[in-house]
Design a protein around this motif. Structure first.
Motif, short mmCIF file in Angstrom:
data_model
loop_
_atom_site.label_atom_id
_atom_site.label_comp_id
_atom_site.label_asym_id
_atom_site.label_seq_id
_atom_site.Cartn_x
_atom_site.Cartn_y
_atom_site.Cartn_z
N SER A 118 -2.71 -3.65 11.99
CA SER A 118 -2.89 -4.22 10.66
C SER A 118 -4.36 -4.22 10.27
CB SER A 118 -2.35 -5.66 10.65
OG SER A 118 -2.49 -6.26 9.39
N ILE A 205 -0.29 -1.43 8.78
CA ILE A 205 -0.27 -2.18 7.52
C ILE A 205 -1.68 -2.21 6.94
CG2 ILE A 205 0.18 -4.42 6.43
CD1 ILE A 205 2.16 -5.03 8.66
N GLY A 207 -4.13 -3.30 3.26
CA GLY A 207 -4.21 -4.03 2.00
C GLY A 207 -4.93 -3.18 0.97
N HIS A 231 2.55 1.01 5.79
CA HIS A 231 2.94 0.18 4.65
C HIS A 231 1.68 -0.36 3.97
CE1 HIS A 231 5.54 -2.44 2.23
NE2 HIS A 231 4.56 -3.32 2.34
N ILE A 233 0.19 -3.06 1.34
CA ILE A 233 0.44 -4.31 0.62
C ILE A 233 -0.53 -4.37 -0.56
CG2 ILE A 233 0.39 -6.83 0.75
CD1 ILE A 233 1.26 -6.66 3.62
N ARG A 234 0.02 -4.28 -1.75
CA ARG A 234 -0.82 -4.25 -2.95
C ARG A 234 -1.33 -5.65 -3.30
NH1 ARG A 234 -0.93 0.66 -4.81
NH2 ARG A 234 0.79 2.10 -4.34
N PRO A 240 -3.98 -9.78 4.83
CA PRO A 240 -2.74 -9.97 4.06
C PRO A 240 -1.79 -11.03 4.59
CG PRO A 240 -2.77 -7.81 5.13
CD PRO A 240 -4.14 -8.38 5.27
N LYS A 244 -0.62 -12.54 1.30
CA LYS A 244 0.73 -12.09 0.97
C LYS A 244 1.67 -12.32 2.16
CE LYS A 244 -0.50 -10.11 -3.04
NZ LYS A 244 0.09 -10.41 -4.35
N GLU A 247 5.49 -10.92 1.91
CA GLU A 247 5.66 -9.47 2.07
C GLU A 247 5.35 -9.04 3.49
OE1 GLU A 247 4.13 -5.18 0.22
OE2 GLU A 247 3.65 -7.04 -0.84
N TYR A 248 4.31 -9.63 4.07
CA TYR A 248 3.94 -9.28 5.45
C TYR A 248 5.08 -9.62 6.40
CZ TYR A 248 0.45 -8.43 9.14
OH TYR A 248 -0.27 -7.91 10.20
N VAL A 251 8.03 -7.08 5.98
CA VAL A 251 7.75 -5.77 6.57
C VAL A 251 7.78 -5.85 8.09
CG1 VAL A 251 5.98 -3.99 6.82
CG2 VAL A 251 6.42 -5.00 4.58
#
Length: 262
Positions: A118, A205, A207, A231, A233-234, A240, A244, A247-248, A251
């Protein structure tokens, strides 16, 4: 409070979820402690064994004199995992934690069955960049660079919240010796070659607003590992799981389910 005596340092660690569940180990970023995962942990399946810890020089773990080597940080994680009787964990590493994940996977595939990389890379920054940052902190303290770090850590909306100040305080209250010791470990690490030999299940992952390890850098690292997933993450920066967490968690939970972990 859980403290492990490894013989050279004392590691602060915490466990949530089910002690008999499938193990997931979390390693956090430079300048944070294990509270970095506080928003995420409750959103994950509580049937998992969720283990997190403060790396050396951070949080409530010992802060020996620096500089540290990446090998020492990897050994710390290895000793903790072994002491807890863990095998075949999924290791979730963010930023420097992602470097620890890669190094541990190369060294001990019996301990790590999958990894989540990440907001990290096989090589983060340049030696000169890290040496400049270490020099600035030794001269003026972490406070002097804190605002710039907040811009890399968080997207603009989160920086306007009261919560951001809490994470800024977390950063500035880390020991200078611990922060610079770990920064030196990052400066000396290039895992491009060893990571390119890994084949274990991997999720990367990123960001979209990450100023420390931009999405393209994370994707390049994912591409080193055969079959790795990526992935984005917007609207999130470098951390993140804080900005977020829903969402994290989604996923991460989907990845764990896809590899039959738990």
């Amino acid at each position: 409070m859980n403290i492990l005596d490894t013989g050279d340092i004392h590691i602060h660690w915490r466990e949530d979820g089910d002690p008999a569940g499938a193990p997931v180990v979390f390693a956090n970023s430079l300048g944070t402690d294990l509270r970095m995962w506080d928003m995420l942990i409750p959103l994950l399946p509580q049937s998992l064994r969720l283990i997190r810890y403060d790396k050396r020089g951070h949080g409530l773990t010992s802060c020996p004199p620096g500089p540290y080597s990446m090998g020492a940080l990897i050994r710390d994680a290895e000793k903790l995992i072994e002491a807890l009787g863990v095998k075949d964990c999924v290791f979730v590493g963010l930023s420097i934690g992602g470097l620890i994940a890669q190094g541990l996977a190369v060294k001990r595939l019996d301990l790590v069955r999958a990894m989540v990389l990440s907001n990290t890379a096989a090589k983060i920054g340049t030696r000169q960049m890290w040496e400049d940052r270490i020099g600035a902190i030794r001269a003026n303290g972490i406070e002097a660079i804190a605002d710039g770090i907040m811009e890399r850590w968080f997207a603009r909306p989160f920086r306007a919240t009261p919560e951001m100040q809490g994470y800024r305080n977390m950063l500035t209250r880390q020991p200078v010796e611990g922060y610079t010791g770990c920064a030196a470990a990052i400066a000396g690490t290039d895992f491009i070659t060893p990571t390119s030999g890994l084949t274990l299940p991997t999720l990367a992952i990123a960001g979209s607003e990450d100023g420390a390890t931009p999405p393209d850098l994370v994707r390049e690292t994912a591409d080193l590992v055969k079959g790795a997933r990526f992935h984005l993450i917007r609207g999130a920066g470098h951390l993140p799981p804080i900005e977020k967490p829903e969402e994290y968690a989604k996923v991460l939970t989907e990845f764990l389910a896809s590899i039959g972990h738990g």
